[in-house]
Design an enzyme around this catalytic site. Structure first.
Site, PDB file in Angstrom:
ATOM      1  N   PRO A  68     131.483  77.412-105.810  1.00  0.00           N
ATOM      2  CG  PRO A  68     129.648  78.763-105.376  1.00  0.00           C
ATOM      3  CD  PRO A  68     130.032  77.345-105.663  1.00  0.00           C
ATOM      4  CG  HIS A  69     136.753  77.744-104.938  1.00  0.00           C
ATOM      5  ND1 HIS A  69     136.015  77.470-106.071  1.00  0.00           N
ATOM      6  CD2 HIS A  69     137.998  78.034-105.366  1.00  0.00           C
ATOM      7  CE1 HIS A  69     136.793  77.576-107.140  1.00  0.00           C
ATOM      8  NE2 HIS A  69     138.005  77.936-106.746  1.00  0.00           N
ATOM      9  N   GLY A  70     136.864  80.362-102.211  1.00  0.00           N
ATOM     10  CA  GLY A  70     137.614  81.591-102.038  1.00  0.00           C
ATOM     11  C   GLY A  70     138.843  81.659-102.927  1.00  0.00           C
TER      12      GLY A  70
END
Length: 155
Positions: A68-70
């Site tokens: 997960p990352h932006g």
């Protein structure tokens, strides 16, 4: 451009959480965002962008791991490049039956996420190392398994 801080700042033992549970992938991603906030790597708006990213493209990378990352636009909310590691031993249903047991939350400035992904791929391509990452109960073991990721970014 590589970050000039020491590698241990990219992945710290404070950023590793083991033995967690999550109701679903959205809960797991929210926990990832909270961890990145807790370790001071991101501004308050960043965790919401992690949920947005997952809504547009799955962050599952195989071997029971998601990253997960932006969103690209969220890089402005990253204070410093950092990794958070969250282990869900019971698994979290990610994409229609795909169980995720480890989330490597990424906060990266600029293009540093490419270096992070490359170094992480090296760990996941080794089935023994990937299995240890999914099943260990030791923060130290996770730190050692992923220390190459921190070194690559910190170089």
């Amino acid at each position: 451009m590589a970050d000039s801080r020491p590698a241990q700042d990219v992945l710290s033992k404070d950023g590793i959480r083991l033995g967690l549970t999550a109701a679903d992938k959205w809960d797991a991603i929210a926990q990832c965002g909270a961890l990145l906030s807790d370790i001071g790597a991101v501004e308050p708006g960043y965790p919401r962008t992690m949920l947005e990213r997952e809504g547009s493209v799955s962050t599952y990378v195989g071997e029971g791991v998601a990253i997960p990352h932006g969103t690209d636009a969220a890089r402005a909310l990253v204070r410093r490049t950092a990794l958070g590691v969250l282990q869900f031993p019971g698994g979290v249903d990610w994409d229609a039956g795909t169980p995720v047991r480890v989330c490597v939350a990424i906060a990266a400035k600029g293009e540093e996420h490419i270096t992070v992904l490359s170094a992480l791929a090296e760990v996941l391509l080794d089935p023994d190392r990937a299995e240890r990452l999914r099943t260990t109960t030791s923060v130290h073991t996770v730190y050692e398994l992923l220390s190459t990721v921190g070194r690559e970014v910190g170089a």
